[in-house]
Design an enzyme around this catalytic site. Structure first.
Site, PDB file in Angstrom:
ATOM      1  N   ASP A  26       1.668 -33.033  33.949  1.00 23.19           N
ATOM      2  CA  ASP A  26       2.488 -32.751  32.768  1.00 23.19           C
ATOM      3  C   ASP A  26       1.687 -32.018  31.699  1.00 23.19           C
ATOM      4  OD1 ASP A  26       4.155 -34.287  34.262  1.00 23.19           O
ATOM      5  OD2 ASP A  26       4.175 -36.004  32.895  1.00 23.19           O
ATOM      6  N   SER A  62       8.189 -35.476  27.284  1.00 25.29           N
ATOM      7  CA  SER A  62       8.053 -35.301  25.835  1.00 25.29           C
ATOM      8  C   SER A  62       6.655 -35.760  25.411  1.00 25.29           C
ATOM      9  CB  SER A  62       9.117 -36.100  25.097  1.00 25.29           C
ATOM     10  OG  SER A  62       9.079 -37.450  25.486  1.00 25.29           O
TER      11      SER A  62
END
Ligand code: GLA
Length: 377
Positions: free
Chosen positions: A170, A125
């Site tokens: 990421d 996230s």
């Protein structure tokens, strides 16, 4: 789903700040295989997922950046220079500061942030927040940048400002993902090959609900172990190590295990990419199981609950393989499952996990989505 979230952020923006914003979205990610290899310039195989962080943005004609985190019902004014607060504000402020380091000054603007990427479950996230914020700020500054630059600047925001010395995986996949594909990414050259994911498989994420805190130092400690092991071997990074080089007289027992994980995990990424291309799904699953064992035995980043979960999942009918995913110390297990079996497998795994641990796990079936973009309608 993304259209509904867009309506929510636009409405929130209009009622709080007025006017009509532009909206940017960046996805979370899964990583099929290649864990704790990126910061040793190794190989990874992530894919962007259909869970997004959205940022609505409009310039406000002042020098001030105001940001509102809708889910938290919190609002902050971003200080002119970076001051770490330990909250979500660091991500926004860190991205602004990282752009400044790259010579890009972001004019005053208002931001409303909202998303559905689960936090702490290992699906990044944080990268989704950084990349969506970065797209919004770049648009505000009227600057275009390549997805690779965006990924590197966002990584630097997290490492330098938020304080997690992460690799580039990421942020890279959030900025560069391709629907229906995993990317076989070389974290040294930042070049990748597309790995099409067949339609008859599904990715099932089961959240152990045990939360990791990368900022707590476990992640940094593993990275430091890799760096000292490389140094002992006379290498800059472990990407250049081979099994033959792993000499017990040079490395401590711990360094030996850390290095063995990185060397073997890089090999598993290559083999998994070949197996996926050949349609050998069982082989991909076996390699995922081996990856989990290596993360548990050599890298020491799993925990009792994720070990139990990975074990249950890998033995469940219809599951090709399963492994703890992401930074570790808890978080989610990713199961690679026959698409027709995914609903039943999910129920079976959660039931067995509850029996063994007393914990009710959450699960999520991920579709593989495109990377970040503007979605203003
Ligand atoms: C976190 C980091 C990544 C990567 C993984 C482990 O998600 O942000 O850079 O190191 O852990 O593979």
């Amino acid at each position: 789903m993304i259209a509904q979230t867009e309506d929510v952020v636009v409405q929130a923006f209009t009622s709080r700040f007025g006017g009509r914003p532009r909206v940017f979205a960046a996805p979370g990610r899964i990583n099929i295989i290649g864990e704790h290899t990126d910061y040793s310039e190794g190989l990874v195989m992530p894919a962007a997922i259909d869970r997004f962080c959205l940022v609505a943005m409009a310039r406000n004609g002042s020098d001030t950046i105001r940001a509102m985190a809708l889910g938290r019902q919190e609002e902050a004014e971003i200080a002119p220079s970076f001051v770490r607060s330990g909250s979500w504000v660091d991500y926004v402020s860190g991205v602004r500061q990282s752009l400044r380091d790259a010579g890009i000054e972001v004019p005053g603007c208002d931001l409303v942030i909202h998303g559905n990427v689960p936090e702490g479950a290992g699906v990044s996230s944080s990268a989704a927040l950084e990349i969506s914020t970065m797209l919004a700020m770049l648009a505000c500054a009227g600057v275009t940048a390549s997805p690779v630059e965006i990924a590197l600047w966002a990584q630097s925001a997290e490492a330098k400002y938020v304080g997690v010395p992460c690799g580039v995986m990421d942020q890279f996949i959030s900025a560069n993902g391709i629907a229906g594909h995993a990317l076989v990414l070389d974290c040294r050259s930042l070049t990748y090959e597309r790995a099409p994911v067949p339609p008859n498989v599904a990715f099932l994420l089961i959240d152990s609900t045990v939360r990791h805190r990368l900022v707590d130092g476990g992640y940094a400690a593993r990275r430091a172990d890799c760096e000292t092991a490389a140094e002992q071997l006379g290498l800059r990074v472990l990407r250049d190590a081979s099994h033959a080089m792993l000499d017990k007289s040079i490395l401590s027992e711990r360094q030996m295990r850390r290095a063995r994980h990185v060397v073997s995990e890089n090999e598993r990424v290559v083999m998994a990419a070949q197996a996926l291309a050949a349609g050998d799904l069982s082989k991909v699953g076996c390699l995922m199981n081996e990856s989990h064992a290596s993360l548990r035995d050599d890298f020491d980043v799993t925990c009792r609950e994720t070990d139990i979960l990975a074990d249950i999942a890998s033995q469940t009918s219809g599951v090709y393989g399963a492994r703890q995913m992401g930074g570790g110390f808890g978080g989610a297990v990713l199961a690679f499952v026959d698409a027709g079996a995914v609903a039943t497998a999910s129920g079976t795994i959660r039931d067995a996990y509850r029996v063994q641990t007393g914990i009710l796990a959450n699960s999520l079936v991920c579709r593989i989505a495109d990377g970040a973009c503007e979605i203003t309608s």
